[in-house]
Design a protein around this motif. Sequence first.
Motif, mmCIF file in Angstrom:
data_model
loop_
_atom_site.group_PDB
_atom_site.id
_atom_site.type_symbol
_atom_site.label_atom_id
_atom_site.label_comp_id
_atom_site.label_asym_id
_atom_site.label_seq_id
_atom_site.Cartn_x
_atom_site.Cartn_y
_atom_site.Cartn_z
ATOM 1 N N ILE A 18 26.552 3.181 -6.693
ATOM 2 C CA ILE A 18 27.421 3.090 -5.518
ATOM 3 C C ILE A 18 28.739 3.761 -5.882
ATOM 4 N N ARG A 19 29.223 4.639 -5.005
ATOM 5 C CA ARG A 19 30.494 5.314 -5.243
ATOM 6 C C ARG A 19 31.345 5.246 -3.981
ATOM 7 N N PRO A 20 32.672 5.179 -4.138
ATOM 8 C CA PRO A 20 33.544 5.198 -2.964
ATOM 9 C C PRO A 20 33.829 6.621 -2.501
ATOM 10 N N ALA A 21 34.100 6.775 -1.220
ATOM 11 C CA ALA A 21 34.574 8.047 -0.679
ATOM 12 C C ALA A 21 35.623 7.710 0.375
ATOM 13 N N THR A 22 36.730 8.448 0.347
ATOM 14 C CA THR A 22 37.813 8.161 1.289
ATOM 15 C C THR A 22 37.843 9.208 2.389
ATOM 16 N N LEU A 23 37.818 8.767 3.627
ATOM 17 C CA LEU A 23 37.883 9.669 4.780
ATOM 18 C C LEU A 23 39.345 10.038 5.037
ATOM 19 N N PRO A 24 39.575 11.104 5.805
ATOM 20 C CA PRO A 24 40.954 11.567 6.051
ATOM 21 C C PRO A 24 41.856 10.482 6.650
ATOM 22 N N ASP A 25 41.292 9.539 7.395
ATOM 23 C CA ASP A 25 42.132 8.479 7.982
ATOM 24 C C ASP A 25 42.362 7.324 7.009
ATOM 25 N N GLY A 26 41.895 7.469 5.773
ATOM 26 C CA GLY A 26 42.123 6.434 4.772
ATOM 27 C C GLY A 26 40.999 5.421 4.649
ATOM 28 N N THR A 27 40.043 5.472 5.570
ATOM 29 C CA THR A 27 38.902 4.561 5.501
ATOM 30 C C THR A 27 38.092 4.828 4.239
ATOM 31 N N VAL A 28 37.764 3.771 3.510
ATOM 32 C CA VAL A 28 36.914 3.931 2.333
ATOM 33 C C VAL A 28 35.478 3.566 2.706
ATOM 34 N N VAL A 29 34.573 4.470 2.360
ATOM 35 C CA VAL A 29 33.150 4.281 2.626
ATOM 36 C C VAL A 29 32.455 4.087 1.281
ATOM 37 N N ALA A 30 31.560 3.112 1.215
ATOM 38 C CA ALA A 30 30.719 2.943 0.025
ATOM 39 C C ALA A 30 29.468 3.785 0.236
ATOM 40 N N ILE A 31 29.172 4.643 -0.732
ATOM 41 C CA ILE A 31 27.993 5.517 -0.634
ATOM 42 C C ILE A 31 26.979 5.109 -1.692
ATOM 43 N N TYR A 32 25.758 4.875 -1.233
ATOM 44 C CA TYR A 32 24.672 4.360 -2.078
ATOM 45 C C TYR A 32 23.628 5.455 -2.233
ATOM 46 N N ASN A 33 23.163 5.690 -3.455
ATOM 47 C CA ASN A 33 22.057 6.616 -3.680
ATOM 48 C C ASN A 33 20.801 5.800 -3.969
ATOM 49 N N VAL A 34 19.912 5.751 -2.992
ATOM 50 C CA VAL A 34 18.645 5.027 -3.140
ATOM 51 C C VAL A 34 17.535 6.066 -3.264
ATOM 52 N N ASP A 35 17.035 6.272 -4.478
ATOM 53 C CA ASP A 35 15.960 7.229 -4.725
ATOM 54 C C ASP A 35 16.257 8.613 -4.147
ATOM 55 N N GLY A 36 17.516 9.032 -4.258
ATOM 56 C CA GLY A 36 17.872 10.373 -3.815
ATOM 57 C C GLY A 36 18.329 10.472 -2.374
ATOM 58 N N THR A 37 18.208 9.372 -1.618
ATOM 59 C CA THR A 37 18.724 9.359 -0.248
ATOM 60 C C THR A 37 20.057 8.640 -0.235
ATOM 61 N N LEU A 38 21.046 9.242 0.436
ATOM 62 C CA LEU A 38 22.384 8.651 0.467
ATOM 63 C C LEU A 38 22.601 7.875 1.759
ATOM 64 N N TYR A 39 23.176 6.676 1.607
ATOM 65 C CA TYR A 39 23.535 5.829 2.749
ATOM 66 C C TYR A 39 25.005 5.477 2.617
ATOM 67 N N GLY A 48 34.420 -11.352 2.838
ATOM 68 C CA GLY A 48 35.754 -11.427 2.259
ATOM 69 C C GLY A 48 36.297 -10.023 2.166
ATOM 70 N N GLU A 49 36.979 -9.717 1.103
ATOM 71 C CA GLU A 49 37.552 -8.383 0.987
ATOM 72 C C GLU A 49 37.062 -7.699 -0.279
ATOM 73 N N ALA A 50 35.896 -8.055 -0.736
ATOM 74 C CA ALA A 50 35.365 -7.432 -1.946
ATOM 75 C C ALA A 50 35.035 -5.971 -1.676
ATOM 76 N N SER A 51 35.336 -5.099 -2.638
ATOM 77 C CA SER A 51 34.943 -3.704 -2.543
ATOM 78 C C SER A 51 33.504 -3.563 -3.023
ATOM 79 N N LEU A 52 32.635 -3.157 -2.122
ATOM 80 C CA LEU A 52 31.226 -3.038 -2.505
ATOM 81 C C LEU A 52 30.999 -1.871 -3.446
ATOM 82 N N SER A 53 31.798 -0.804 -3.319
ATOM 83 C CA SER A 53 31.599 0.336 -4.238
ATOM 84 C C SER A 53 32.041 -0.019 -5.653
ATOM 85 N N GLU A 54 33.020 -0.912 -5.781
ATOM 86 C CA GLU A 54 33.486 -1.288 -7.117
ATOM 87 C C GLU A 54 32.661 -2.415 -7.712
#
Length: 105
Positions: A18-39, A48-54
């Motif tokens: 799982i890796r984070p990616a930040t969009l231009p508006d500051g939104t952080v998206v968690a990106i998951y690689n499942v067998d080569g497919t990204l979600y 709560g406020e846990a960061s799923l990418s971290e």
Amino acid sequence: APTDVQVGTVADFPEGEIRPATLPDGTVVAIYNVDGTLYGTADLCSHGEASLSEEGILTGTTVECPWHFGTFDVTDGRATGMPCTVPLKTYTVKIANGNVYVESR
Ligand code: FES
């Protein structure tokens, strides 16, 4: 209209991780690689406020939040385990020419 934002290259998103990616508006998206497919989902757990990418633990298409052990299906954002009940917002993640793009709405 949706726009595609480049967030890195495929090498930045290793399989099973799982890796984070930040969009231009500051939104952080968690990106998951499942067998080569990204979600992509919202990075913050809806309980709560846990960061799923971290802190999230990815097993197959399920991410577990270690704060209270709630789970989500990363393919559709559905909450699949208590105490999580509110779905995560999802993002479409695309790969083109080795680059990774998040569709931003
Ligand atoms: Fe994620 Fe409670 S903050 S399960």
